[in-house]
Design a protein around this motif. Sequence first.
Motif, PDB file in Angstrom:
ATOM      1  N   ALA A 124      46.466  31.531 -30.682  1.00 53.22           N
ATOM      2  CA  ALA A 124      47.849  31.740 -30.235  1.00 53.22           C
ATOM      3  C   ALA A 124      48.689  30.466 -30.304  1.00 53.22           C
ATOM      4  CB  ALA A 124      47.859  32.281 -28.803  1.00 53.22           C
ATOM      5  N   LEU A 125      48.057  29.319 -30.563  1.00 54.78           N
ATOM      6  CA  LEU A 125      48.780  28.041 -30.576  1.00 54.78           C
ATOM      7  C   LEU A 125      49.362  27.778 -31.960  1.00 54.78           C
ATOM      8  CD1 LEU A 125      49.329  25.629 -28.612  1.00 54.78           C
ATOM      9  CD2 LEU A 125      47.479  24.447 -29.804  1.00 54.78           C
ATOM     10  N   LYS A 126      50.675  27.490 -32.002  1.00 53.67           N
ATOM     11  CA  LYS A 126      51.379  27.239 -33.264  1.00 53.67           C
ATOM     12  C   LYS A 126      52.221  25.972 -33.137  1.00 53.67           C
ATOM     13  CE  LYS A 126      51.776  32.238 -34.058  1.00 53.67           C
ATOM     14  NZ  LYS A 126      50.667  32.277 -35.048  1.00 53.67           N
ATOM     15  N   HIS A 127      52.275  25.226 -34.240  1.00 56.65           N
ATOM     16  CA  HIS A 127      53.116  24.022 -34.245  1.00 56.65           C
ATOM     17  C   HIS A 127      54.584  24.426 -34.290  1.00 56.65           C
ATOM     18  CE1 HIS A 127      54.922  20.276 -35.984  1.00 56.65           C
ATOM     19  NE2 HIS A 127      54.148  19.766 -35.061  1.00 56.65           N
ATOM     20  N   SER A 128      55.382  23.867 -33.405  1.00 57.15           N
ATOM     21  CA  SER A 128      56.802  24.200 -33.338  1.00 57.15           C
ATOM     22  C   SER A 128      57.610  23.333 -34.293  1.00 57.15           C
ATOM     23  CB  SER A 128      57.319  24.000 -31.911  1.00 57.15           C
ATOM     24  OG  SER A 128      58.720  24.157 -31.861  1.00 57.15           O
ATOM     25  N   LYS A 129      58.605  23.936 -34.930  1.00 56.69           N
ATOM     26  CA  LYS A 129      59.487  23.177 -35.814  1.00 56.69           C
ATOM     27  C   LYS A 129      60.503  22.366 -35.023  1.00 56.69           C
ATOM     28  CE  LYS A 129      59.060  26.332 -39.758  1.00 56.69           C
ATOM     29  NZ  LYS A 129      58.249  25.377 -40.529  1.00 56.69           N
ATOM     30  N   ILE A 130      60.664  22.674 -33.743  1.00 53.49           N
ATOM     31  CA  ILE A 130      61.595  21.962 -32.868  1.00 53.49           C
ATOM     32  C   ILE A 130      60.801  21.182 -31.838  1.00 53.49           C
ATOM     33  CG2 ILE A 130      63.532  22.171 -31.274  1.00 53.49           C
ATOM     34  CD1 ILE A 130      64.215  23.062 -34.101  1.00 53.49           C
ATOM     35  N   ALA A 131      60.963  19.868 -31.815  1.00 55.75           N
ATOM     36  CA  ALA A 131      60.259  19.029 -30.854  1.00 55.75           C
ATOM     37  C   ALA A 131      61.145  18.789 -29.634  1.00 55.75           C
ATOM     38  CB  ALA A 131      59.873  17.695 -31.484  1.00 55.75           C
ATOM     39  N   VAL A 132      60.555  18.905 -28.438  1.00 55.60           N
ATOM     40  CA  VAL A 132      61.304  18.633 -27.214  1.00 55.60           C
ATOM     41  C   VAL A 132      61.486  17.133 -27.038  1.00 55.60           C
ATOM     42  CG1 VAL A 132      61.346  18.896 -24.701  1.00 55.60           C
ATOM     43  CG2 VAL A 132      60.477  20.747 -26.136  1.00 55.60           C
ATOM     44  N   GLN A 133      60.394  16.385 -27.141  1.00 55.73           N
ATOM     45  CA  GLN A 133      60.433  14.940 -26.975  1.00 55.73           C
ATOM     46  C   GLN A 133      60.282  14.248 -28.330  1.00 55.73           C
ATOM     47  OE1 GLN A 133      61.238  13.848 -24.078  1.00 55.73           O
ATOM     48  NE2 GLN A 133      60.982  15.814 -23.044  1.00 55.73           N
ATOM     49  N   PRO A 134      60.875  13.065 -28.482  1.00 58.15           N
ATOM     50  CA  PRO A 134      60.751  12.347 -29.756  1.00 58.15           C
ATOM     51  C   PRO A 134      59.283  12.042 -30.070  1.00 58.15           C
ATOM     52  CG  PRO A 134      62.426  11.336 -28.353  1.00 58.15           C
ATOM     53  CD  PRO A 134      61.702  12.327 -27.503  1.00 58.15           C
ATOM     54  N   PRO A 135      58.805  12.422 -31.244  1.00 57.81           N
ATOM     55  CA  PRO A 135      57.385  12.212 -31.556  1.00 57.81           C
ATOM     56  C   PRO A 135      57.043  10.790 -31.983  1.00 57.81           C
ATOM     57  CG  PRO A 135      58.469  13.371 -33.353  1.00 57.81           C
ATOM     58  CD  PRO A 135      59.487  13.239 -32.264  1.00 57.81           C
ATOM     59  N   ASP A 136      58.038   9.981 -32.330  1.00 56.87           N
ATOM     60  CA  ASP A 136      57.783   8.629 -32.834  1.00 56.87           C
ATOM     61  C   ASP A 136      58.417   7.593 -31.906  1.00 56.87           C
ATOM     62  OD1 ASP A 136      56.703   9.466 -35.608  1.00 56.87           O
ATOM     63  OD2 ASP A 136      58.648  10.472 -35.499  1.00 56.87           O
ATOM     64  N   THR A 137      57.656   6.551 -31.610  1.00 56.83           N
ATOM     65  CA  THR A 137      58.158   5.538 -30.687  1.00 56.83           C
ATOM     66  C   THR A 137      57.459   4.212 -30.950  1.00 56.83           C
ATOM     67  OG1 THR A 137      58.597   5.041 -28.345  1.00 56.83           O
ATOM     68  CG2 THR A 137      56.484   6.035 -28.871  1.00 56.83           C
ATOM     69  N   THR A 138      57.883   3.179 -30.236  1.00 55.25           N
ATOM     70  CA  THR A 138      57.174   1.901 -30.250  1.00 55.25           C
ATOM     71  C   THR A 138      56.986   1.458 -28.810  1.00 55.25           C
ATOM     72  OG1 THR A 138      57.201  -0.377 -31.112  1.00 55.25           O
ATOM     73  CG2 THR A 138      59.311   0.566 -30.512  1.00 55.25           C
ATOM     74  N   VAL A 139      55.788   0.971 -28.514  1.00 52.05           N
ATOM     75  CA  VAL A 139      55.412   0.639 -27.136  1.00 52.05           C
ATOM     76  C   VAL A 139      55.002  -0.834 -27.071  1.00 52.05           C
ATOM     77  CG1 VAL A 139      53.854   1.147 -25.215  1.00 52.05           C
ATOM     78  CG2 VAL A 139      54.682   3.003 -26.687  1.00 52.05           C
ATOM     79  N   GLY A 309      61.763  -4.357 -33.760  1.00 55.62           N
ATOM     80  CA  GLY A 309      61.929  -5.806 -33.807  1.00 55.62           C
ATOM     81  C   GLY A 309      61.455  -6.524 -32.558  1.00 55.62           C
ATOM     82  N   PHE A 310      61.240  -5.792 -31.456  1.00 50.30           N
ATOM     83  CA  PHE A 310      60.765  -6.411 -30.219  1.00 50.30           C
ATOM     84  C   PHE A 310      59.247  -6.589 -30.196  1.00 50.30           C
ATOM     85  CE2 PHE A 310      64.957  -4.927 -29.028  1.00 50.30           C
ATOM     86  CZ  PHE A 310      65.427  -5.956 -28.226  1.00 50.30           C
ATOM     87  N   GLY A 311      58.567  -6.100 -31.244  1.00 48.68           N
ATOM     88  CA  GLY A 311      57.155  -6.443 -31.412  1.00 48.68           C
ATOM     89  C   GLY A 311      56.147  -5.473 -30.851  1.00 48.68           C
ATOM     90  N   GLY A 312      56.537  -4.256 -30.518  1.00 43.76           N
ATOM     91  CA  GLY A 312      55.601  -3.292 -29.946  1.00 43.76           C
ATOM     92  C   GLY A 312      54.736  -2.607 -30.993  1.00 43.76           C
ATOM     93  N   ASP A 313      53.806  -1.790 -30.518  1.00 47.29           N
ATOM     94  CA  ASP A 313      52.949  -0.985 -31.390  1.00 47.29           C
ATOM     95  C   ASP A 313      53.639   0.338 -31.701  1.00 47.29           C
ATOM     96  OD1 ASP A 313      50.825  -2.843 -31.367  1.00 47.29           O
ATOM     97  OD2 ASP A 313      50.134  -2.059 -29.429  1.00 47.29           O
ATOM     98  N   ILE A 314      53.680   0.715 -32.966  1.00 49.14           N
ATOM     99  CA  ILE A 314      54.315   1.971 -33.376  1.00 49.14           C
ATOM    100  C   ILE A 314      53.335   3.117 -33.150  1.00 49.14           C
ATOM    101  CG2 ILE A 314      55.278   3.250 -35.321  1.00 49.14           C
ATOM    102  CD1 ILE A 314      56.204   0.541 -36.465  1.00 49.14           C
TER     103      ILE A 314
END
Length: 354
Positions: A124-139, A309-314
Amino acid sequence: MQKKRFLQEKFWCDFKGQHGWNPIYFDDGNSHISLMTREFSLKVKKFSIAYVPMAPEYIGSHSLENDLAFFNNVNLLSQKIKALLPENTLCIRYDFPVDFSDTEERDKFIKASPALCKKAGCKALKHSKIAVQPPDTTVLDLSKSEEEIMAGMKNKWRYNVRLASKKGVVTECYDAGHSDFEKYFDIFYSLFETTSRRDGVSFHGKKYYIDLLKKSAEDKNNPSVKLYLARHENDYLAGIITLFCQGEAVYLYGASGNIKRNLMPAYLLQWTAICDAKKYGCPSYDFYGMPPSDDPDHPMHGLYLFKTGFGGDIIHRPGSYDYVLKNNWYKLYCLAERFRAWWHRVLLKKISGR
């Protein structure tokens, strides 16, 4: 674990009571998650969707065995949650805290997930074409000293932080408990409107942000949400809203005006929030949302350059997944959702010339 627990707290604070989201408390002894439902109408009938941010945990390093165990866990958790939901709930939408260091591995996970879900009994689990939260970030890792963090930035970023300070830019920090909070929030929101007109960035109504800041100030168990403003002489140049918790700090929203941009206020604002996050005890600082790669043709390429540019991990996550409960109505909902996304993200921008 601590980081993911924080992210659940952050999204709980962000969503609860906002735009019709209603909280449901779920704790079966093994899983303690933030769960929200929202009712809507498809003209002829009312429905609900459920939303679970940053859960369940993915245990261990990525492998076929762990992937299958993860999707099996999702299936078991969904069955437990289902009993708590309104009768006409279409799906349970998840944002999984599954982290990848590159987009190829993330995309392989998404592509393989239908077969893995079937094998794990989670069809029943399907990947959604619309993401609620941004999937890409830098930490950014805050376990290092301020000197080490500064040294990890790109040369131009270090220069810009120091330039802003040298030229007389000062930063101010406010929360909703400040006596003049409304005044300073109006300054931020005016900068937000300028940013929207200039860059084509959409944003919520004023009440959304005020509620977020006030909920933080009212309940000390909530994450701490702060408003920062950068000022030069009598001119307010930029502002950010940042969230702090013992698990992590997150840069949520940013805005800037059109004057004195050469003074680089945005860099000093981020550096101030990063230093405050260290003092708060946050182990990391999440810049929260950016394009997936260093693509000069991407319309938000400047945002990618600024945050990395602040040097975090992607970090790359797989986006939203839906555990479907009412298949036929769910398909109609997806069509309506995609049309709404196209209307706001494509058509309206073309009409406005962006």
